[in-house]
Design a protein around this motif. Sequence first.
Motif, mmCIF file in Angstrom:
data_model
loop_
_atom_site.group_PDB
_atom_site.id
_atom_site.type_symbol
_atom_site.label_atom_id
_atom_site.label_comp_id
_atom_site.label_asym_id
_atom_site.label_seq_id
_atom_site.Cartn_x
_atom_site.Cartn_y
_atom_site.Cartn_z
ATOM 1 N N GLU A 100 0.838 -1.203 0.000
ATOM 2 C CA GLU A 100 0.000 0.000 0.000
ATOM 3 C C GLU A 100 0.874 1.255 0.000
ATOM 4 O O GLU A 100 0.601 2.213 -0.727
ATOM 5 C CB GLU A 100 -0.908 0.022 1.237
ATOM 6 N N LEU A 101 1.924 1.215 0.800
ATOM 7 C CA LEU A 101 2.843 2.348 0.903
ATOM 8 C C LEU A 101 3.546 2.583 -0.435
ATOM 9 O O LEU A 101 3.659 3.716 -0.890
ATOM 10 C CB LEU A 101 3.865 2.083 2.003
ATOM 11 N N ARG A 102 3.978 1.510 -1.069
ATOM 12 C CA ARG A 102 4.650 1.616 -2.370
ATOM 13 C C ARG A 102 3.714 2.259 -3.403
ATOM 14 O O ARG A 102 4.127 3.137 -4.168
ATOM 15 C CB ARG A 102 5.101 0.230 -2.837
ATOM 16 N N ALA A 103 2.447 1.840 -3.404
ATOM 17 C CA ALA A 103 1.471 2.390 -4.352
ATOM 18 C C ALA A 103 1.254 3.884 -4.099
ATOM 19 O O ALA A 103 1.216 4.690 -5.044
ATOM 20 C CB ALA A 103 0.159 1.631 -4.251
ATOM 21 N N GLU A 104 1.110 4.266 -2.843
ATOM 22 C CA GLU A 104 0.903 5.680 -2.481
ATOM 23 C C GLU A 104 2.104 6.536 -2.891
ATOM 24 O O GLU A 104 1.938 7.611 -3.460
ATOM 25 C CB GLU A 104 0.671 5.818 -0.977
ATOM 26 N N ILE A 105 3.293 6.054 -2.587
ATOM 27 C CA ILE A 105 4.499 6.834 -2.896
ATOM 28 C C ILE A 105 4.706 6.932 -4.406
ATOM 29 O O ILE A 105 5.102 7.984 -4.910
ATOM 30 C CB ILE A 105 5.736 6.236 -2.180
ATOM 31 N N THR A 106 4.401 5.857 -5.129
ATOM 32 C CA THR A 106 4.503 5.893 -6.592
ATOM 33 C C THR A 106 3.564 6.970 -7.142
ATOM 34 O O THR A 106 3.939 7.731 -8.040
ATOM 35 C CB THR A 106 4.178 4.515 -7.200
ATOM 36 N N VAL A 126 5.598 16.100 0.486
ATOM 37 C CA VAL A 126 4.215 15.711 0.191
ATOM 38 C C VAL A 126 3.876 14.401 0.899
ATOM 39 O O VAL A 126 2.812 14.272 1.520
ATOM 40 C CB VAL A 126 4.001 15.573 -1.339
ATOM 41 N N ALA A 127 4.787 13.426 0.818
ATOM 42 C CA ALA A 127 4.540 12.101 1.396
ATOM 43 C C ALA A 127 4.372 12.181 2.915
ATOM 44 O O ALA A 127 3.497 11.530 3.487
ATOM 45 C CB ALA A 127 5.668 11.148 1.043
ATOM 46 N N SER A 128 5.195 12.976 3.565
ATOM 47 C CA SER A 128 5.112 13.098 5.027
ATOM 48 C C SER A 128 3.759 13.639 5.466
ATOM 49 O O SER A 128 3.198 13.190 6.468
ATOM 50 C CB SER A 128 6.225 13.999 5.545
ATOM 51 N N LYS A 129 3.236 14.610 4.720
ATOM 52 C CA LYS A 129 1.936 15.183 5.068
ATOM 53 C C LYS A 129 0.808 14.194 4.787
ATOM 54 O O LYS A 129 -0.087 14.014 5.611
ATOM 55 C CB LYS A 129 1.698 16.479 4.298
ATOM 56 N N GLN A 130 0.843 13.565 3.616
ATOM 57 C CA GLN A 130 -0.244 12.660 3.226
ATOM 58 C C GLN A 130 -0.275 11.382 4.050
ATOM 59 O O GLN A 130 -1.341 10.850 4.326
ATOM 60 C CB GLN A 130 -0.091 12.266 1.750
ATOM 61 N N LEU A 131 0.891 10.884 4.414
ATOM 62 C CA LEU A 131 0.968 9.575 5.076
ATOM 63 C C LEU A 131 1.205 9.673 6.576
ATOM 64 O O LEU A 131 1.478 8.668 7.220
ATOM 65 C CB LEU A 131 2.073 8.740 4.421
ATOM 66 N N ALA A 132 1.070 10.863 7.137
ATOM 67 C CA ALA A 132 1.279 11.044 8.574
ATOM 68 C C ALA A 132 0.334 10.150 9.371
ATOM 69 O O ALA A 132 -0.869 10.140 9.142
ATOM 70 C CB ALA A 132 1.062 12.499 8.953
ATOM 71 N N VAL A 144 10.999 6.001 -0.769
ATOM 72 C CA VAL A 144 11.140 7.114 -1.704
ATOM 73 C C VAL A 144 12.533 7.048 -2.346
ATOM 74 O O VAL A 144 12.684 7.179 -3.564
ATOM 75 C CB VAL A 144 10.930 8.486 -1.005
ATOM 76 N N LYS A 145 13.546 6.825 -1.506
ATOM 77 C CA LYS A 145 14.922 6.745 -2.010
ATOM 78 C C LYS A 145 15.047 5.614 -3.032
ATOM 79 O O LYS A 145 15.652 5.780 -4.093
ATOM 80 C CB LYS A 145 15.875 6.495 -0.821
ATOM 81 N N GLU A 146 14.464 4.469 -2.699
ATOM 82 C CA GLU A 146 14.528 3.302 -3.594
ATOM 83 C C GLU A 146 13.827 3.575 -4.926
ATOM 84 O O GLU A 146 14.356 3.276 -5.990
ATOM 85 C CB GLU A 146 13.878 2.091 -2.905
ATOM 86 N N LEU A 147 12.622 4.143 -4.860
ATOM 87 C CA LEU A 147 11.856 4.387 -6.080
ATOM 88 C C LEU A 147 12.473 5.478 -6.967
ATOM 89 O O LEU A 147 12.385 5.409 -8.194
ATOM 90 C CB LEU A 147 10.404 4.734 -5.731
ATOM 91 N N LEU A 148 13.084 6.481 -6.348
ATOM 92 C CA LEU A 148 13.705 7.546 -7.135
ATOM 93 C C LEU A 148 15.043 7.105 -7.739
ATOM 94 O O LEU A 148 15.491 7.685 -8.729
ATOM 95 C CB LEU A 148 13.909 8.807 -6.290
ATOM 96 N N ALA A 149 15.661 6.094 -7.179
ATOM 97 C CA ALA A 149 16.939 5.605 -7.695
ATOM 98 C C ALA A 149 16.758 4.806 -8.972
ATOM 99 O O ALA A 149 17.696 4.617 -9.741
ATOM 100 C CB ALA A 149 17.653 4.761 -6.645
ATOM 101 N N LYS A 150 15.543 4.331 -9.209
ATOM 102 C CA LYS A 150 15.272 3.513 -10.407
ATOM 103 C C LYS A 150 15.308 4.336 -11.667
ATOM 104 O O LYS A 150 14.922 5.446 -11.740
ATOM 105 C CB LYS A 150 13.921 2.827 -10.303
#
Length: 150
Positions: A100-106, A126-132, A144-150
């Motif tokens: 679920e977290l991966r889908a939201e961050i994507t 944005v993620a910190s506010k939405q997923l607080a 986030v680091k993993e997904l942006l490194a791709k």
Amino acid sequence: MSLELNINAAIKTAMLAKAEADLRALRAIKAAILIVKTSEGAGADLTEADESKLLQKLAKQRKDSLEIFRQQNREDLAKKEEEELEVIERYLPKQMSEDELRAEITAIIASTGASSPADMGKVMGVASKQLAGKADGKAISALVKELLAK
């Protein structure tokens, strides 16, 4: 029912059941609530978001202490922290699964137009506010680091 009322009722139940670990954790929660209420001014009620932040802070403190105690081979103290953490987590909102977290961050990455690790700050804001309250900050940051490194 507010968190404070729930905690007070749970303290009474734990006292009657002679559940020491529950009682320790519940009293810690109650103390934190009282500190927040008195620091903001007399009679200030906590919002649901404030309660969630408070519980997350307490849970994070327990996790950090647990890690330190395990590194120092103090299993007696680590066990106490683990017991208290379990009780605190009962009152926290349900945490998101990794999928679920991966889908939201994507989705957040797509909406912000981020494309490289240099855009991590924009995505994290944005993620910190939405997923607080729904996910741990460390987990969000790592994903986030993993997904942006791709």
